[in-house]
Design a protein around this motif. Structure first.
Motif, PDB file in Angstrom:
ATOM      1  N   VAL A 117      30.344  11.880  23.652  1.00 19.06           N
ATOM      2  CA  VAL A 117      30.720  13.190  24.201  1.00 19.06           C
ATOM      3  C   VAL A 117      30.214  14.304  23.294  1.00 19.06           C
ATOM      4  O   VAL A 117      29.753  15.352  23.761  1.00 19.06           O
ATOM      5  CB  VAL A 117      32.248  13.281  24.385  1.00 19.06           C
ATOM      6  N   ASN A 118      30.262  14.078  21.992  1.00 22.44           N
ATOM      7  CA  ASN A 118      29.769  15.065  21.037  1.00 22.44           C
ATOM      8  C   ASN A 118      28.279  15.343  21.246  1.00 22.44           C
ATOM      9  O   ASN A 118      27.836  16.498  21.204  1.00 22.44           O
ATOM     10  CB  ASN A 118      30.030  14.571  19.616  1.00 22.44           C
ATOM     11  N   LEU A 119      27.507  14.297  21.503  1.00 19.75           N
ATOM     12  CA  LEU A 119      26.071  14.466  21.744  1.00 19.75           C
ATOM     13  C   LEU A 119      25.801  15.177  23.070  1.00 19.75           C
ATOM     14  O   LEU A 119      24.809  15.896  23.212  1.00 19.75           O
ATOM     15  CB  LEU A 119      25.379  13.101  21.748  1.00 19.75           C
ATOM     16  N   THR A 120      26.691  14.977  24.039  1.00 12.85           N
ATOM     17  CA  THR A 120      26.514  15.598  25.356  1.00 12.85           C
ATOM     18  C   THR A 120      26.832  17.084  25.328  1.00 12.85           C
ATOM     19  O   THR A 120      26.383  17.842  26.189  1.00 12.85           O
ATOM     20  CB  THR A 120      27.414  14.884  26.389  1.00 12.85           C
ATOM     21  N   ASP A 121      27.591  17.504  24.334  1.00 13.16           N
ATOM     22  CA  ASP A 121      28.026  18.898  24.253  1.00 13.16           C
ATOM     23  C   ASP A 121      26.902  19.776  23.708  1.00 13.16           C
ATOM     24  O   ASP A 121      26.896  20.156  22.539  1.00 13.16           O
ATOM     25  CB  ASP A 121      29.265  18.998  23.352  1.00 13.16           C
ATOM     26  N   GLY A 122      25.942  20.096  24.594  1.00 14.33           N
ATOM     27  CA  GLY A 122      24.822  20.918  24.159  1.00 14.33           C
ATOM     28  C   GLY A 122      24.481  22.041  25.112  1.00 14.33           C
ATOM     29  O   GLY A 122      23.697  22.924  24.781  1.00 14.33           O
ATOM     30  N   LEU A 123      25.084  22.014  26.304  1.00 12.83           N
ATOM     31  CA  LEU A 123      24.850  23.058  27.298  1.00 12.83           C
ATOM     32  C   LEU A 123      26.189  23.570  27.810  1.00 12.83           C
ATOM     33  O   LEU A 123      27.196  22.854  27.770  1.00 12.83           O
ATOM     34  CB  LEU A 123      24.023  22.513  28.474  1.00 12.83           C
TER      35      LEU A 123
END
Length: 483
Positions: A314-320
């Motif tokens: 989830v941390n990696l997905t949090d970019g947009l």
């Protein structure tokens, strides 16, 4: 709090009984968490701006991406605290705080939020987008996962159901034949009166099957069936041998019923399924009927992998803007439904899922989290007024992973959180390819940045990824019936 108030007042005000229902409290928890976010979100955003806790945009990776995201510099981060506070306050109002699975899930949520908060705080104070070292962050996640794994190893959340269920009969025609020829009754003369041959037609219908099960369960519940003289020709399973050798069979009623049921399975393997001991250290394979991976003490390591993997994914997905929040809401919704299903003996039996009797409060937990996530998304949608930071992403990922573990649907997480798996896999593929071949597979990882650099607008990437997350969640729910 309101749950116990409703319990206390319902003798005088019967209408309050509705607030003791898990589904009603789950809905109220979601709405309450959402409203709390709307109420306190603007104040939190102003406070974060006042403290100069704004996001720093790194320029040392891809120039084009920096140009796309440079306008976000200074946007307040650490907004994940809003999700945590709103969810916990909502749970305080609507949940049963003495439910141990709820307490465990909340503790994991807060512990990972603390790890994320420390990471965010250090990064912001250093005025760069780097906080804790990777080693320190992993250490915190591993510690949380280890404590959770050890707790679940020594205090199981599953409930063995010693009585026979419809799914425990492999062949009804074979069962009818066994009962009609009197072989089973002959092995147990003391309980012979409980078996009425007339109640076992060759092809029983659904009503008759229920009646047959009732008779059989009465049969195995009354007295110890095992006698070496009558059952000496049966090869006993190691599990049953252990029950007999330790004396549990003769002293504990539940152990006696479990042993009797296993005795039937050992004597008539073509008719009955075996008891599955130590379910709390086994991992169920989705789509297969009662097929488990026995892990034993390694289950603790498995729990660590789930917690570390889910929180980092989830941390990696949090970019947009809104991407991680929206995808997390979808996964939380799926596991909220699963938590309610596995908390019911009838539904879990029908779907051949592991029964977790205390999981009903996890439905309230999941609902509070998704309500808080929706409230946060109100401010995090494009253009974002606030970012969740690691405070939110690690906590959200950990909450999803914890729900998967506590509902005993750990491997289903691969499908429920399919989008997160893809995002994490894209990073692994990119790093591995670059180190081994000196070439990159994607323009940039995680995958959402690849599509940004390919010309997709940020909103288009987010919405399409939400659609993918929803499809994965629907697919995972569909597999529950594939047994």
């Amino acid at each position: 709090m309101l749950y116990y108030l409703a319990l206390a007042l319902r003798p005088k005000f019967g209408a309050l009984n509705v607030f003791t229902y898990h589904t009603v409290r789950a809905g109220c928890a979601a709405v309450t968490a959402f409203l709390l976010c709307l109420l306190f979100g603007p104040a939190l955003i102003r406070r974060l701006r006042g403290l100069d806790l704004g996001q720093h945009i790194r320029k040392d990776h891809v120039e084009n991406l920096h140009a796309l995201h440079n306008h976000k510099a200074g946007t307040p981060t650490m907004g994940g605290a809003l999700i945590i506070v709103a969810a916990v306050c909502s749970l305080f109002l609507w949940s049963d705080p003495f439910n141990r699975l709820l307490a465990v899930a909340t503790a994991v949520l807060c512990a990972l939020a603390l790890v994320g908060f420390i990471d965010d705080y250090i990064g912001l104070r250093r005025k760069r987008n780097r906080g804790l070292s990777a080693k320190a962050k992993f250490t915190g996640q591993i510690l949380v996962g280890s404590v959770l794994g050890a707790y679940l190893y020594f205090t199981p959340v599953t409930a063995d159901r010693p009585l026979l269920a419809l799914g425990d009969v492999r062949d009804w025609a074979a069962l009818a034949a066994v009962m009609r020829d009197g072989a089973l009754a002959a092995r147990c003369p003391k309980a012979q009166h409980l078996l009425d041959e007339a109640a076992f037609p060759p092809t029983p219908d659904s009503t008759q099957r229920t009646q047959i099960l009732a008779a059989l369960n009465a049969f195995i519940s009354r007295l110890n069936l095992y006698d070496e003289g009558n059952w000496g020709d049966v090869t006993l399973s190691p599990f049953l041998k252990k029950l007999i050798e330790t004396g549990q069979y003769a002293t504990d009623k539940e152990a006696m019923v479990t042993a009797n049921r296993q005795l039937l399975a050992d004597a008539y393997p073509a008719v009955f399924t075996s008891v599955t001991p130590d379910l709390h250290t086994k991992v169920e394979i989705p789509g297969l009927k009662k097929v488990f991976i026995p892990l034993g003490i390694l289950y603790v390591v498995f729990v660590v992998l789930v917690i570390v993997g889910s929180s980092n994914a989830v941390n990696l997905t949090d970019g947009l803007d809104g991407l991680a929040a929206g995808a997390s809401i979808i996964s939380l919704l799926a596991y909220t439904g699963i938590a309610y299903i596995v908390s019911r003996a009838d539904w879990s039996e029908y779907l051949y899922l592991i029964y977790v009797p205390e999981a009903s409060e996890l439905a309230v937990f999941g609902a509070a989290m998704l309500g808080a996530g929706m409230g946060f998304l109100w401010f995090n949608s494009h253009p974002a007024e606030v970012f969740m930071g690691d405070t939110g992403s690690l906590a959200l990922g950990g909450a999803i992973g914890t729900l998967a573990i506590l509902t005993k649907q750990e491997l289903l997480l691969i499908c429920v959180g399919g989008l997160f798996v893809i995002e994490a896999a894209s990073v692994i593929i990119q790093v591995t390819s670059y180190k081994m071949r000196g070439k990159r597979v994607f323009k940039m990882a995680p995958l959402h940045h690849h599509f940004e650099l390919s010309g997709w607008s940020e909103s288009k990437v987010v919405i399409r990824f939400w659609i993918i997350a929803l499809l994965f969640a629907l697919l995972s729910l569909g597999t529950l019936k594939l047994r």
